[in-house]
Design a protein around this motif. Structure first.
Motif, PDB file in Angstrom:
ATOM      1  N   VAL A   1     -11.040 -19.230  47.001  1.00 16.19           N
ATOM      2  CA  VAL A   1     -11.635 -17.898  47.149  1.00 16.19           C
ATOM      3  C   VAL A   1     -12.592 -17.896  48.340  1.00 16.19           C
ATOM      4  O   VAL A   1     -13.592 -18.630  48.337  1.00 16.19           O
ATOM      5  CB  VAL A   1     -12.396 -17.477  45.872  1.00 16.19           C
ATOM      6  N   PRO A   2     -12.317 -17.104  49.394  1.00 12.58           N
ATOM      7  CA  PRO A   2     -13.235 -17.059  50.545  1.00 12.58           C
ATOM      8  C   PRO A   2     -14.611 -16.564  50.130  1.00 12.58           C
ATOM      9  O   PRO A   2     -14.729 -15.656  49.305  1.00 12.58           O
ATOM     10  CB  PRO A   2     -12.549 -16.068  51.497  1.00 12.58           C
TER      11      PRO A   2
ATOM     12  N   LYS B   1      -8.192  -0.922  45.548  1.00 13.80           N
ATOM     13  CA  LYS B   1      -7.219  -1.390  44.568  1.00 13.80           C
ATOM     14  C   LYS B   1      -6.263  -2.429  45.142  1.00 13.80           C
ATOM     15  O   LYS B   1      -5.099  -2.502  44.760  1.00 13.80           O
ATOM     16  CB  LYS B   1      -6.430  -0.196  44.021  1.00 13.80           C
ATOM     17  N   LEU B   2      -6.751  -3.246  46.058  1.00 16.81           N
ATOM     18  CA  LEU B   2      -5.962  -4.352  46.595  1.00 16.81           C
ATOM     19  C   LEU B   2      -6.440  -5.634  45.917  1.00 16.81           C
ATOM     20  O   LEU B   2      -7.593  -6.036  46.069  1.00 16.81           O
ATOM     21  CB  LEU B   2      -6.134  -4.434  48.110  1.00 16.81           C
ATOM     22  N   LEU B   3      -5.567  -6.275  45.171  1.00 16.45           N
ATOM     23  CA  LEU B   3      -5.954  -7.379  44.303  1.00 16.45           C
ATOM     24  C   LEU B   3      -5.403  -8.703  44.801  1.00 16.45           C
ATOM     25  O   LEU B   3      -4.348  -8.758  45.429  1.00 16.45           O
ATOM     26  CB  LEU B   3      -5.451  -7.116  42.878  1.00 16.45           C
ATOM     27  N   SER B   4      -6.112  -9.780  44.504  1.00 18.84           N
ATOM     28  CA  SER B   4      -5.652 -11.123  44.873  1.00 18.84           C
ATOM     29  C   SER B   4      -5.617 -12.003  43.629  1.00 18.84           C
ATOM     30  O   SER B   4      -6.362 -11.785  42.666  1.00 18.84           O
ATOM     31  CB  SER B   4      -6.562 -11.743  45.935  1.00 18.84           C
ATOM     32  N   ILE B   5      -4.744 -13.015  43.650  1.00 17.94           N
ATOM     33  CA  ILE B   5      -4.508 -13.881  42.501  1.00 17.94           C
ATOM     34  C   ILE B   5      -4.768 -15.343  42.879  1.00 17.94           C
ATOM     35  O   ILE B   5      -4.347 -15.799  43.949  1.00 17.94           O
ATOM     36  CB  ILE B   5      -3.056 -13.753  41.999  1.00 17.94           C
ATOM     37  N   THR B   6      -5.451 -16.072  42.008  1.00 11.45           N
ATOM     38  CA  THR B   6      -5.563 -17.527  42.126  1.00 11.45           C
ATOM     39  C   THR B   6      -5.204 -18.143  40.781  1.00 11.45           C
ATOM     40  O   THR B   6      -5.333 -17.503  39.743  1.00 11.45           O
ATOM     41  CB  THR B   6      -6.984 -17.959  42.534  1.00 11.45           C
ATOM     42  N   GLN B   7      -4.754 -19.399  40.816  1.00  8.89           N
ATOM     43  CA  GLN B   7      -4.336 -20.071  39.587  1.00  8.89           C
ATOM     44  C   GLN B   7      -4.737 -21.530  39.611  1.00  8.89           C
ATOM     45  O   GLN B   7      -4.879 -22.146  40.665  1.00  8.89           O
ATOM     46  CB  GLN B   7      -2.818 -19.996  39.396  1.00  8.89           C
ATOM     47  N   ALA B   8      -4.906 -22.074  38.408  1.00  8.13           N
ATOM     48  CA  ALA B   8      -5.098 -23.516  38.227  1.00  8.13           C
ATOM     49  C   ALA B   8      -4.470 -23.885  36.891  1.00  8.13           C
ATOM     50  O   ALA B   8      -4.546 -23.129  35.925  1.00  8.13           O
ATOM     51  CB  ALA B   8      -6.583 -23.888  38.243  1.00  8.13           C
ATOM     52  N   SER B   9      -3.835 -25.046  36.841  1.00  4.67           N
ATOM     53  CA  SER B   9      -3.161 -25.459  35.610  1.00  4.67           C
ATOM     54  C   SER B   9      -3.399 -26.932  35.351  1.00  4.67           C
ATOM     55  O   SER B   9      -3.807 -27.693  36.239  1.00  4.67           O
ATOM     56  CB  SER B   9      -1.656 -25.181  35.707  1.00  4.67           C
TER      57      SER B   9
END
Length: 358
Positions: free
Chosen positions: A227-228, A201-209
């Motif tokens: 994202v690796p 339950k360890l989460l990562s966030i990425t974004q693009a706008s």
């Protein structure tokens, strides 16, 4: 209106207060349906730090009647970048004052709710207050509200250079926080979507706008750039589940685009999950307050196995220091023994094994 935001330490308050100010600028229509705004039009936020300097911005929100003064809890001295000192606090009455003040503020906010869903804690894991006091608050909240939910938004350190104690602090924080996440409603729906296995339950966030109208699959491709894909040993990383949040989807084109396919393939979703990807959409990009559809924001939350890189680095550096007993006396002074470090290492090793299992 079921969630309480708990911001702990310098990092947690710097990040959280930016978010608070952004939330205060949103339209009344958006604020009215936000789980972080009370019926009295104040922020459901508690700001806690062992020093006062970071909380000056919080006092500005108090002055503008966006935050209750009783929700700003501050101490008279730092925690020395030491998890143990942050967790146990100074000896005497001052040691319990900050903890009790924070818990009282959370209790008052929770009791205002028709339904109290839980707490979102924002903090860093490499210092003293955010890591140590943050871990203690997690334990206290779980004990006080055993059926509520707890979501930790944790800022991890750079691999080196911030503090000689950061790997110890991160190790102990991750151990304490690993049992602090549960499944539920509103903000907790995020966890329902991306945590098919409670042990991972360890989460990562990425974004693009984009400020101009773009194809969603192009924004999806931009989020994948950070994202690796492969571990240092050359093993492919995978995702247990992925959630995509498309803001500014006025023409409802996200669901029919190739974005979800691209995200599923780019994150290498595991074969055993029959529903590995979910999506939420909003015609308004609330992050900029635009309802014209001109501004788009794609946020991708992934339960990605690349988190094992952080865990492995933390374990290795902590063990190197423990083998020569570097700085251990600073922790022993506040009641943290070698077996506590070993227990934390065992916890992180178990988490890594869960993520490594395909």
């Amino acid at each position: 209106m079921s969630a309480v935001i708990l911001q702990v330490g310098q990092c947690g308050n710097q990040l959280g207060l930016e978010w608070c100010e952004l939330l205060c600028k949103t339209s009344k229509q958006v604020a009215h349906r936000s789980p972080f705004i009370t019926k009295e039009d104040t922020l459901a936020v508690v700001c806690v730090d062992s020093e006062s300097k970071v909380l000056k911005r919080a006092h500005r929100l108090v002055k503008n009647k966006k935050l209750l003064e009783s929700n700003v809890v501050q101490g008279k001295g730092g925690r020395g970048n030491n998890w143990a000192y942050g967790y146990h606090g100074p000896r005497g009455a001052e040691g319990d004052k900050l903890l009790h003040g924070a818990m009282e503020a959370v209790r008052r906010e929770a009791e205002k709710r028709d339904y109290y869903g839980g707490t979102v804690m924002v903090h860093g894991v490499s210092g003293g207050t955010g890591s140590g006091l943050g871990s203690r608050l997690c334990e206290e909240i779980r004990a006080e509200y055993p059926v509520s939910h707890l979501l930790s938004v944790s800022v991890v350190p750079h691999q080196s250079g911030e503090s000689p104690l950061q790997h110890y602090n991160t190790l102990l924080s991750l151990d304490a926080l690993h049992s602090g996440l549960s499944l539920g409603m509103e903000p907790w729906e995020l966890i329902r979507s991306v945590c098919p296995m409670p042990s991972a339950k360890l989460l990562s966030i990425t974004q693009a706008s984009s400020r101009e109208k773009q194809k969603w699959d192009r924004l999806a491709g931009l989020t994948l750039q950070s994202v690796p894909q492969l571990s240092p040993a050359g093993k492919s990383y995978t995702s247990r589940a992925v959630l995509a949040v498309a803001r500014g989807d006025q023409d409802k084109s996200f669901a029919t685009s190739r974005a979800l396919y691209k995200l599923k393939r780019g994150h290498r979703c595991v074969a055993w999950n029959p529903f590995p990807i979910d999506h939420w959409t909003d015609p308004c990009n609330e992050m900029t307050g635009s309802s014209s559809g001109a501004a788009q924001l794609l946020t991708v939350c992934s339960n990605h196995s690349s988190v094992t890189s952080l865990l492995d680095h933390t374990l290795r550096r902590s063990k190197e220091k423990m083998d020569v007993r570097a700085y251990l006396h600073w922790y022993e002074r506040y009641g943290v023994e070698t077996q506590d470090f070993q227990q934390a290492m065992d916890t992180l090793l178990n988490v890594m094994e869960e993520y490594d299992a395909q």
